[in-house]
Write a protein that holds these residues in place. Structure first.
Motif, PDB file in Angstrom:
ATOM      1  N   LYS A 112       0.823  -1.196   0.000  1.00  0.00           N
ATOM      2  CA  LYS A 112       0.000   0.000   0.000  1.00  0.00           C
ATOM      3  C   LYS A 112       0.857   1.245   0.000  1.00  0.00           C
ATOM      4  N   ILE A 113       0.374   2.246  -0.724  1.00  0.00           N
ATOM      5  CA  ILE A 113       0.953   3.575  -0.659  1.00  0.00           C
ATOM      6  C   ILE A 113       0.186   4.298   0.446  1.00  0.00           C
ATOM      7  N   VAL A 114       0.917   4.849   1.400  1.00  0.00           N
ATOM      8  CA  VAL A 114       0.310   5.570   2.518  1.00  0.00           C
ATOM      9  C   VAL A 114       0.690   7.036   2.386  1.00  0.00           C
ATOM     10  N   LEU A 115      -0.313   7.904   2.397  1.00  0.00           N
ATOM     11  CA  LEU A 115      -0.085   9.347   2.404  1.00  0.00           C
ATOM     12  C   LEU A 115      -0.385   9.857   3.806  1.00  0.00           C
ATOM     13  N   VAL A 116       0.533  10.593   4.400  1.00  0.00           N
ATOM     14  CA  VAL A 116       0.359  11.155   5.739  1.00  0.00           C
ATOM     15  C   VAL A 116       0.294  12.671   5.612  1.00  0.00           C
ATOM     16  N   ASN A 117      -0.714  13.282   6.228  1.00  0.00           N
ATOM     17  CA  ASN A 117      -0.808  14.739   6.244  1.00  0.00           C
ATOM     18  C   ASN A 117       0.247  15.264   7.215  1.00  0.00           C
ATOM     19  N   VAL A 118       1.319  15.849   6.679  1.00  0.00           N
ATOM     20  CA  VAL A 118       2.414  16.373   7.495  1.00  0.00           C
ATOM     21  C   VAL A 118       2.323  17.891   7.652  1.00  0.00           C
ATOM     22  N   SER A 119       1.240  18.466   7.166  1.00  0.00           N
ATOM     23  CA  SER A 119       1.067  19.917   7.285  1.00  0.00           C
ATOM     24  C   SER A 119       0.479  20.254   8.658  1.00  0.00           C
ATOM     25  N   GLY A 120       0.345  21.501   8.928  1.00  0.00           N
ATOM     26  CA  GLY A 120      -0.252  21.948  10.183  1.00  0.00           C
ATOM     27  C   GLY A 120      -1.724  22.288  10.037  1.00  0.00           C
ATOM     28  N   HIS A 121      -2.356  21.868   8.929  1.00  0.00           N
ATOM     29  CA  HIS A 121      -3.771  22.188   8.695  1.00  0.00           C
ATOM     30  C   HIS A 121      -4.491  21.010   8.034  1.00  0.00           C
ATOM     31  N   ALA A 122      -5.801  21.010   8.139  1.00  0.00           N
ATOM     32  CA  ALA A 122      -6.605  20.000   7.447  1.00  0.00           C
ATOM     33  C   ALA A 122      -6.609  20.323   5.955  1.00  0.00           C
ATOM     34  N   CYS A 123      -6.706  19.276   5.139  1.00  0.00           N
ATOM     35  CA  CYS A 123      -6.817  19.477   3.700  1.00  0.00           C
ATOM     36  C   CYS A 123      -7.689  18.368   3.109  1.00  0.00           C
ATOM     37  N   ARG A 124      -8.252  18.652   1.938  1.00  0.00           N
ATOM     38  CA  ARG A 124      -9.189  17.748   1.275  1.00  0.00           C
ATOM     39  C   ARG A 124      -8.450  16.976   0.187  1.00  0.00           C
ATOM     40  N   THR A 125      -8.683  15.656   0.124  1.00  0.00           N
ATOM     41  CA  THR A 125      -8.043  14.816  -0.893  1.00  0.00           C
ATOM     42  C   THR A 125      -8.948  13.636  -1.202  1.00  0.00           C
ATOM     43  N   GLY A 126      -8.411  12.681  -1.919  1.00  0.00           N
ATOM     44  CA  GLY A 126      -9.142  11.467  -2.268  1.00  0.00           C
ATOM     45  C   GLY A 126      -9.065  11.208  -3.749  1.00  0.00           C
ATOM     46  N   GLY A 127      -9.630  10.107  -4.149  1.00  0.00           N
ATOM     47  CA  GLY A 127      -9.578   9.731  -5.549  1.00  0.00           C
ATOM     48  C   GLY A 127      -8.263   9.053  -5.876  1.00  0.00           C
ATOM     49  N   PHE A 128      -7.818   9.239  -7.106  1.00  0.00           N
ATOM     50  CA  PHE A 128      -6.602   8.590  -7.585  1.00  0.00           C
ATOM     51  C   PHE A 128      -5.469   9.587  -7.716  1.00  0.00           C
ATOM     52  N   GLY A 129      -4.294   9.114  -7.443  1.00  0.00           N
ATOM     53  CA  GLY A 129      -3.084   9.850  -7.778  1.00  0.00           C
ATOM     54  C   GLY A 129      -2.448   9.136  -8.947  1.00  0.00           C
ATOM     55  N   GLY A 130      -1.187   9.373  -9.157  1.00  0.00           N
ATOM     56  CA  GLY A 130      -0.448   8.676 -10.201  1.00  0.00           C
ATOM     57  C   GLY A 130       0.574   7.756  -9.572  1.00  0.00           C
ATOM     58  N   LEU A 131       0.855   6.638 -10.225  1.00  0.00           N
ATOM     59  CA  LEU A 131       1.815   5.673  -9.707  1.00  0.00           C
ATOM     60  C   LEU A 131       2.494   4.988 -10.888  1.00  0.00           C
ATOM     61  N   SER A 132       3.827   4.950 -10.862  1.00  0.00           N
ATOM     62  CA  SER A 132       4.569   4.254 -11.913  1.00  0.00           C
ATOM     63  C   SER A 132       5.924   3.834 -11.365  1.00  0.00           C
ATOM     64  N   TYR A 133       6.557   2.913 -12.087  1.00  0.00           N
ATOM     65  CA  TYR A 133       7.930   2.529 -11.787  1.00  0.00           C
ATOM     66  C   TYR A 133       8.863   3.554 -12.427  1.00  0.00           C
ATOM     67  N   VAL A 134      10.000   3.805 -11.759  1.00  0.00           N
ATOM     68  CA  VAL A 134      11.041   4.639 -12.346  1.00  0.00           C
ATOM     69  C   VAL A 134      12.383   3.943 -12.177  1.00  0.00           C
ATOM     70  N   GLY A 135      13.294   4.263 -13.067  1.00  0.00           N
ATOM     71  CA  GLY A 135      14.605   3.624 -13.021  1.00  0.00           C
ATOM     72  C   GLY A 135      15.641   4.408 -13.773  1.00  0.00           C
TER      73      GLY A 135
END
Length: 173
Positions: free
Chosen positions: A60-83
């Motif tokens: 699993k990809i885990v996103l942690v809110n590291v800011s000092g405020h609430a924010c709105r998110t959800g849906g899909f992000g992007g994910l790919s292999y890099v090399g």
């Protein structure tokens, strides 16, 4: 002759309630709309392996809110292999599975996207065209800048071979 229409008291109260009080879903949507969208800098991405078997690796990809405020998110992000040692994409980006939901993340809260990786060795060498992978390129939802997560494996240079799939981000409770 004037006619007076009499409605039972319960019907009047029900009618008044629907006109005066917004529905809970409407209130929640209005509250979410007032919260700013999460930016790339607000969220820190990391990968956690969970299981493997039958030619697949799960995590699993885990996103942690590291800011000092609430924010709105959800849906899909992007994910790919890099090399290639320089962040060049290797093969096809991840296939998206499921439906999107949107939510508010308070500081320290997490969102999770489940990842399914097919092992490159499942494909004939000539079809896959295997290549070492340095890690994942992760775009948080609605962001134009990416984050890198180290994850050494083997990818397929052939963009017709889809090795990765992931689900929409869900709030982790």
């Amino acid at each position: 002759m004037n006619r007076i229409l009499l409605l039972p008291a319960a019907a009047l109260l029900a009618l008044a309630g629907t006109l005066a009080v917004p529905a809970p879903a409407t209130q929640a949507a209005a509250t979410q709309a007032a919260v700013p969208g999460c930016r790339n800098a607000d969220l820190h991405a990391r990968y956690r392996a969970t299981d493997n078997g039958a030619g697949h690796r799960f995590g699993k990809i885990v996103l942690v809110n590291v800011s000092g405020h609430a924010c709105r998110t959800g849906g899909f992000g992007g994910l790919s292999y890099v090399g290639y040692g320089n962040g060049t994409q290797v093969g096809a980006p991840a296939t998206r599975q499921g439906t999107a939901t949107f939510f508010v993340l308070r500081p320290g809260q997490r969102a999770v996207s489940r990842v399914d990786e097919t092992v490159a060795q499942n494909y004939p060498r000539a079809t896959c065209r295997p290549h070492p992978v340095d890690g994942f390129r992760v775009y948080v939802p609605n962001a134009t800048r990416s984050q890198f997560i180290a994850h050494r494996t083997t990818g397929c240079r052939n963009p017709a071979v889809h090795l990765i799939s992931h689900t929409a981000y869900r709030k982790r409770v």
